[in-house]
Design an enzyme around this catalytic site. Sequence first.
Site, short mmCIF file in Angstrom:
data_model
loop_
_atom_site.label_atom_id
_atom_site.label_comp_id
_atom_site.label_asym_id
_atom_site.label_seq_id
_atom_site.Cartn_x
_atom_site.Cartn_y
_atom_site.Cartn_z
N GLU A 44 -16.65 -10.15 -3.57
CA GLU A 44 -15.99 -9.67 -2.35
C GLU A 44 -14.91 -8.65 -2.70
O GLU A 44 -14.09 -8.88 -3.59
CB GLU A 44 -15.33 -10.86 -1.63
CG GLU A 44 -14.52 -10.44 -0.40
CD GLU A 44 -13.76 -11.62 0.21
OE1 GLU A 44 -13.59 -12.66 -0.45
OE2 GLU A 44 -13.33 -11.49 1.37
N LYS A 111 -17.91 -9.49 7.21
CA LYS A 111 -17.36 -10.85 7.12
C LYS A 111 -17.02 -11.36 8.51
O LYS A 111 -16.31 -10.70 9.27
CB LYS A 111 -16.12 -10.84 6.22
CG LYS A 111 -15.55 -12.23 5.91
CD LYS A 111 -14.40 -12.10 4.90
CE LYS A 111 -13.95 -13.46 4.38
NZ LYS A 111 -12.90 -13.33 3.35
N CYS A 148 -17.28 -15.12 1.26
CA CYS A 148 -16.25 -16.13 1.04
C CYS A 148 -16.12 -17.12 2.21
O CYS A 148 -16.94 -18.00 2.37
CB CYS A 148 -14.92 -15.44 0.72
SG CYS A 148 -13.78 -16.49 -0.21
N SER A 174 -12.00 -15.79 -4.21
CA SER A 174 -11.39 -17.08 -3.93
C SER A 174 -10.20 -17.31 -4.86
O SER A 174 -10.36 -17.37 -6.07
CB SER A 174 -12.42 -18.19 -4.12
OG SER A 174 -11.78 -19.45 -4.11
#
Lengths: 289, 287
Positions: A44, A111, A148, A174
């Site tokens: 990401e 996202k 995520c 993360s």
Amino acid sequence: MQRRRIALAQLAPRLGRLDENLAVHRDVLAHARADGADLVVFPELGLTGYQLQDLSAEVAMALDDPRLAALAAETTGCSAIVSFVEEAPDHRLFIAAALLEDGALRHVHRKIYLPTYGLFDERRFFAAGQVTRAIPSRLGVPLGLAVCEDFWHLTVPLLLALDGAQILVNVSSSPGRDVAAVNEVGLGTATSWRALLRTYAALTTSFVVFCNRVGVDESVTFWGGSEVIGPDGETIMQAPLHDEGVFMAEIDLADVRRERVTLPLLRDERPEMVRRQLERILRTRADEG
Amino acid sequence: MALFELPPELAIDTAVARRIMVGFIRGQLRQAGFERALLGLSGGIDSAVVAFLVAEAIGPERLLCALLPYRTSSEASLEDARSVVDRLGCASRVVDISSIVDGYFEGALGPDGAAASSLRRGNFMARARMAVLYDLSVVWGGLVVGTGNKTEVLIGYTTHFGDDACAFDPVGDLYKSQLRQVAVDLGIPERIITKPPSADLWPGQTDEAEVGFSYAELDRLLYWMVDRRRSAEELAERGFDPRFVERVARMVAGAEFKRQVPPIAKLGPRTSGVDYLYPRRRPAPGS
């Protein structure tokens, strides 16, 4: 044989340095292709870094940005998933994960769930995506893309699997936290993620591919631990925590068929029932204000 | 035998914590474009742990430890600091701050300086050390690494713009009890781990005597209060004395200002820290 090689680029992007990160992506792509990778997955915001704040608008790219086209051009004969800040024509900014294949940009997932609590502040800087869908790929089976936090909502893996995805790919930044000694592998975040990924793989009888970055942005350290889980929930490959590197996994697409014949959970899903219940729940919640 | 009392809920995986802190030190320096670092080494456990971590992150040859005694500082502290420097093989420099501090209270301030309280003197010493560290940072070409732990940051047992001044702090999210675990893991001399923590502002001073409770009980309370969000009632059910809870809660609330950047009065369209928000080390446009 339906074997596919997946390269997980567990990288430490440099915050706000788009050109440097682009160069690293190109380099990793070239090496992974030479190693026979069918799919190369980047984390990401691998092209920009994570804790961007007001830099988000400065590193954003439109989908027709020549820098993306140049990166796509390096995917002849393979697939790649790259992530960056997308600026829409109406100038909303999204955290995007794009599928690049055979020289072209095939699909962009925006996202959907933007965490804005605790150490996260994504909704302040980004717009939320509205769509989740399985996408055909040159791998021979549909892919499901998620970023995520999208995986901290049960509906995303379920919808992707119902839509036909056989490989669910989650790209993450993360931040690691909770080093209490009682945690498996000494990190609370890793413990939670590992439980989620195995559960999704087993319940959707799909491959789950998780690519998480490493390195440091500001206060937070990203923990890596990228992995590939089989449709039976078993680990196929697990990258180490915190080490930067490109990690290869080999999967056999026939495992999905075997698992789904043995354990027809997806066949037995009841989407109409789910829709009816959701409609009822939505009506009730609307009545309650 | 254990070297110190460790409440079980505070036990951490020291290997993972160490990995994160070492990577954090490297990451901070890299982002800022520096290869060297320095810190004030007191002879106590906190700065010893940070010195070991910095040496692990960038190599001892890139670390400068500044030993900054005042004339009343204990000789044992200086010896302990020297033992850390010897173990690491890093550069060190001793700067006696007595003439700076005494020059202020016994000279520049005029006749009422001599009556200054030990609190004023202690704070001034901490800020003199800060001034020396930041001056040496120019010569050394490195960033000042902070050594404040989570316990003291939470209760505010620090001198604002003194010992809390730094470019970054790798141990600020570790309670004293947790930092002691890391110290054992790093192989820090046992004497430094077991001696009573002290600000060493006057002979015989210890943190625990001054604050009135042990680090083990304080850390346990802070953990349940701050990290686990337990209310005063829930803490009482857990066996914490309500007077102890109230006193610590007051200290934590009263120290909020020390943990934040001072607010700027909002006047313009974009205001630093309010709606002008960038990473601390912002790459130059186009880089």
